[in-house]
Design a protein around this motif. Structure first.
Motif, PDB file in Angstrom:
ATOM      1  N   TRP A  81       0.791  -1.394  -0.035  1.00 32.48           N
ATOM      2  CA  TRP A  81       0.090   0.058   0.053  1.00 32.48           C
ATOM      3  C   TRP A  81       0.767   1.218   0.029  1.00 32.48           C
ATOM      4  O   TRP A  81       0.545   2.366  -0.554  1.00 32.48           O
ATOM      5  CB  TRP A  81      -0.898  -0.116   1.065  1.00 32.48           C
ATOM      6  CG  TRP A  81      -2.143  -0.795   1.016  1.00 32.48           C
ATOM      7  CD1 TRP A  81      -2.299  -2.246   1.262  1.00 32.48           C
ATOM      8  CD2 TRP A  81      -3.303  -0.410   0.642  1.00 32.48           C
ATOM      9  NE1 TRP A  81      -3.593  -2.576   0.878  1.00 32.48           N
ATOM     10  CE2 TRP A  81      -4.354  -1.328   0.585  1.00 32.48           C
ATOM     11  CE3 TRP A  81      -3.818   0.711  -0.030  1.00 32.48           C
ATOM     12  CZ2 TRP A  81      -5.606  -1.456   0.131  1.00 32.48           C
ATOM     13  CZ3 TRP A  81      -5.458   1.064  -0.462  1.00 32.48           C
ATOM     14  CH2 TRP A  81      -5.990  -0.235  -0.529  1.00 32.48           C
ATOM     15  N   GLY A  85       0.858   4.166  -2.695  1.00 29.01           N
ATOM     16  CA  GLY A  85       1.081   6.026  -2.343  1.00 29.01           C
ATOM     17  C   GLY A  85       2.257   6.509  -2.766  1.00 29.01           C
ATOM     18  O   GLY A  85       1.953   7.634  -3.376  1.00 29.01           O
ATOM     19  N   ARG A  89       2.006   9.698  -5.659  1.00 26.36           N
ATOM     20  CA  ARG A  89       2.767  10.850  -5.329  1.00 26.36           C
ATOM     21  C   ARG A  89       3.526  11.234  -6.601  1.00 26.36           C
ATOM     22  O   ARG A  89       3.695  12.576  -6.983  1.00 26.36           O
ATOM     23  CB  ARG A  89       3.655  10.846  -4.241  1.00 26.36           C
ATOM     24  CG  ARG A  89       4.412  12.090  -4.026  1.00 26.36           C
ATOM     25  CD  ARG A  89       3.350  13.156  -3.399  1.00 26.36           C
ATOM     26  NE  ARG A  89       4.177  14.653  -3.606  1.00 26.36           N
ATOM     27  CZ  ARG A  89       4.720  14.966  -2.256  1.00 26.36           C
ATOM     28  NH1 ARG A  89       4.838  14.158  -1.258  1.00 26.36           N
ATOM     29  NH2 ARG A  89       5.479  16.069  -2.182  1.00 26.36           N
ATOM     30  N   LEU A 185      -6.607   9.512  -3.789  1.00 28.79           N
ATOM     31  CA  LEU A 185      -6.287   8.748  -2.722  1.00 28.79           C
ATOM     32  C   LEU A 185      -7.568   8.358  -2.101  1.00 28.79           C
ATOM     33  O   LEU A 185      -7.609   7.019  -1.377  1.00 28.79           O
ATOM     34  CB  LEU A 185      -5.702   9.683  -1.697  1.00 28.79           C
ATOM     35  CG  LEU A 185      -4.296  10.261  -2.020  1.00 28.79           C
ATOM     36  CD1 LEU A 185      -3.857  11.200  -0.841  1.00 28.79           C
ATOM     37  CD2 LEU A 185      -3.344   9.139  -2.461  1.00 28.79           C
ATOM     38  N   LEU A 199      -1.317   3.741   3.025  1.00 28.36           N
ATOM     39  CA  LEU A 199      -1.235   4.660   1.690  1.00 28.36           C
ATOM     40  C   LEU A 199      -0.504   6.068   1.860  1.00 28.36           C
ATOM     41  O   LEU A 199       0.215   6.413   1.078  1.00 28.36           O
ATOM     42  CB  LEU A 199      -2.578   4.785   1.098  1.00 28.36           C
ATOM     43  CG  LEU A 199      -2.888   5.399  -0.359  1.00 28.36           C
ATOM     44  CD1 LEU A 199      -2.152   4.429  -1.336  1.00 28.36           C
ATOM     45  CD2 LEU A 199      -3.980   5.869  -0.874  1.00 28.36           C
ATOM     46  N   VAL A 200      -1.153   6.737   3.037  1.00 29.41           N
ATOM     47  CA  VAL A 200      -0.869   8.063   3.085  1.00 29.41           C
ATOM     48  C   VAL A 200       0.883   7.996   3.386  1.00 29.41           C
ATOM     49  O   VAL A 200       1.559   9.083   3.234  1.00 29.41           O
ATOM     50  CB  VAL A 200      -1.403   8.963   4.214  1.00 29.41           C
ATOM     51  CG1 VAL A 200      -0.771  10.025   4.601  1.00 29.41           C
ATOM     52  CG2 VAL A 200      -3.017   8.874   3.367  1.00 29.41           C
ATOM     53  N   TYR A 203       2.594   7.815   0.474  1.00 29.47           N
ATOM     54  CA  TYR A 203       2.523   9.178  -0.477  1.00 29.47           C
ATOM     55  C   TYR A 203       3.484  10.168  -0.026  1.00 29.47           C
ATOM     56  O   TYR A 203       3.905  10.876  -0.798  1.00 29.47           O
ATOM     57  CB  TYR A 203       0.917   9.420  -0.078  1.00 29.47           C
ATOM     58  CG  TYR A 203       0.544  10.755  -0.977  1.00 29.47           C
ATOM     59  CD1 TYR A 203       0.456  10.581  -2.579  1.00 29.47           C
ATOM     60  CD2 TYR A 203       0.316  11.922  -0.547  1.00 29.47           C
ATOM     61  CE1 TYR A 203      -0.203  11.540  -3.382  1.00 29.47           C
ATOM     62  CE2 TYR A 203      -0.144  13.154  -1.588  1.00 29.47           C
ATOM     63  CZ  TYR A 203      -0.349  12.855  -2.823  1.00 29.47           C
ATOM     64  OH  TYR A 203      -0.686  13.773  -3.782  1.00 29.47           O
TER      65      TYR A 203
END
Length: 248
Positions: A81, A85, A89, A185, A199-200, A203
Motif C-alpha cells: 500500500w 502511495g 505521489r 487517494l 497509503l498516506v 504518499y
C-alpha cells in the motif's frame, strides 16, 4: 488457444482479454486516443500500448495481482500500500495534461451535480433520505478549492497491481487528467479505510483526512445510480452503499 474473457462490459465500453492482451472497445474514439496518450506520459508502471484502431485500443497485461477488491479485505501488505502511495505521489508531481479529468469540473458544477443526484436517489426510492442527507453533509468538505494535479481519475483498487511489497502497474487511464489529488487517494481507499494510513505513509506528504473521507461520500453518492443503470449492484456487502452507511 487463448480464450476470450469479458473483463467489463456496459453500453459505453467493454474490455476483453485474450491471453496477455486486453482489447478496450469504446464508443468514444477521443477517449481511446486520450488514454493512449496518457499511458505515454505517466511516470509509473502502466500497460504498453500495442496498437490502436478505430474504437479499439490493444494494451498489454501488467504483472502481479490486484491490490484488493471492493467488498473484501485487502490481503496486500502495508508496504505494498505504501508503494502504491509513492507511485501516486509521483503521478501527482508530474505536469498535468491540459484537459480536465473525472471530477475536475468547477466546484459550482460539482455541487449542483451532487445535489441533483441526492434528490434523485431519494425521489426514486433508491436510498433513504437520512442516509443521503448525512453523506451529503460529509461530502461538503470535499467541495473546496484545490490545485489541479495529474490524476488517474478512476483509481479503483482493482486498477492497481502489486507483486509482494512492490507496485507493478496501474491500469485503466481513460479518465486521467487534471483533478483533485485527494480524490485519487479517496477512490483507492474506498471501502478500505483501514489501509488509508499505509497509503498516506507512502504518499509522503500530509493530507487532509477529512477531505478524503468526504470524497468517499461524494464519489459514492454520484456513483450509485450509474452502477445500477449499468448492471452493477452497489448493495453488495462491503460495497458502495455500505460505504455510505459507515458515515452514519
Amino acid at each position: 488457444m487463448d480464450e476470450v474473457s469479458v473483463v467489463v462490459a456496459h453500453s459505453e465500453r467493454a474490455t476483453l482479454r485474450v491471453g496477455d492482451v486486453f482489447l478496450k472497445v469504446d464508443t468514444d474514439q477521443a477517449r481511446i486516443d486520450r488514454e493512449a496518450e496518457v499511458i505515454g506520459l505517466v511516470p509509473v508502471p502502466a500497460p504498453k500500448v500495442l496498437w490502436r484502431k478505430p474504437s479499439v485500443l490493444a494494451i498489454s497485461a501488467v504483472p502481479g495481482v490486484v491490490l484488493g477488491r471492493l467488498g473484501k479485505p485487502s490481503t496486500a501488505s502495508a508496504a505494498a500500500w505504501a508503494s502504491a502511495g509513492a507511485a501516486i505521489r509521483r503521478l501527482h508531481d508530474t505536469p498535468a495534461p491540459p484537459w480536465p479529468g473525472r471530477g475536475g469540473q468547477a466546484l459550482e458544477e460539482l455541487a449542483a451535480e451532487l445535489d441533483d443526484e441526492c434528490e434523485r436517489l431519494v425521489a426514486d426510492g433508491i436510498l433513504p433520505a437520512d442516509l443521503v442527507t448525512r453523506n451529503r453533509e460529509v461530502a461538503e468538505a470535499a467541495l473546496r478549492p484545490w490545485t489541479p494535479v495529474f490524476t488517474h481519475g478512476d483509481l479503483h483498487i482493482a486498477h492497481v497491481f502489486v507483486d509482494g511489497d512492490e507496485l507493478t502497474g496501474i491500469i485503466d487511464w481513460s479518465e486521467a487528467g487534471q483533478g483533485d489529488a485527494l480524490r485519487d487517494l479517496a477512490t483507492l481507499t474506498l471501502g478500505h479505510p483501514d489501509r488509508l494510513g499505509d497509503l498516506v505513509a507512502g504518499y509522503g506528504t500530509p493530507v487532509d483526512l477529512d477531505v478524503i473521507r468526504a470524497w468517499w461520500s461524494l464519489r459514492t453518492l454520484l456513483g450509485v445510480r450509474w452502477l445500477i443503470d449499468h448492471g452493477y449492484d452497489p448493495f453488495t456487502p462491503g460495497g458502495e452503499v455500505d460505504v455510505l452507511r459507515a458515515r452514519m
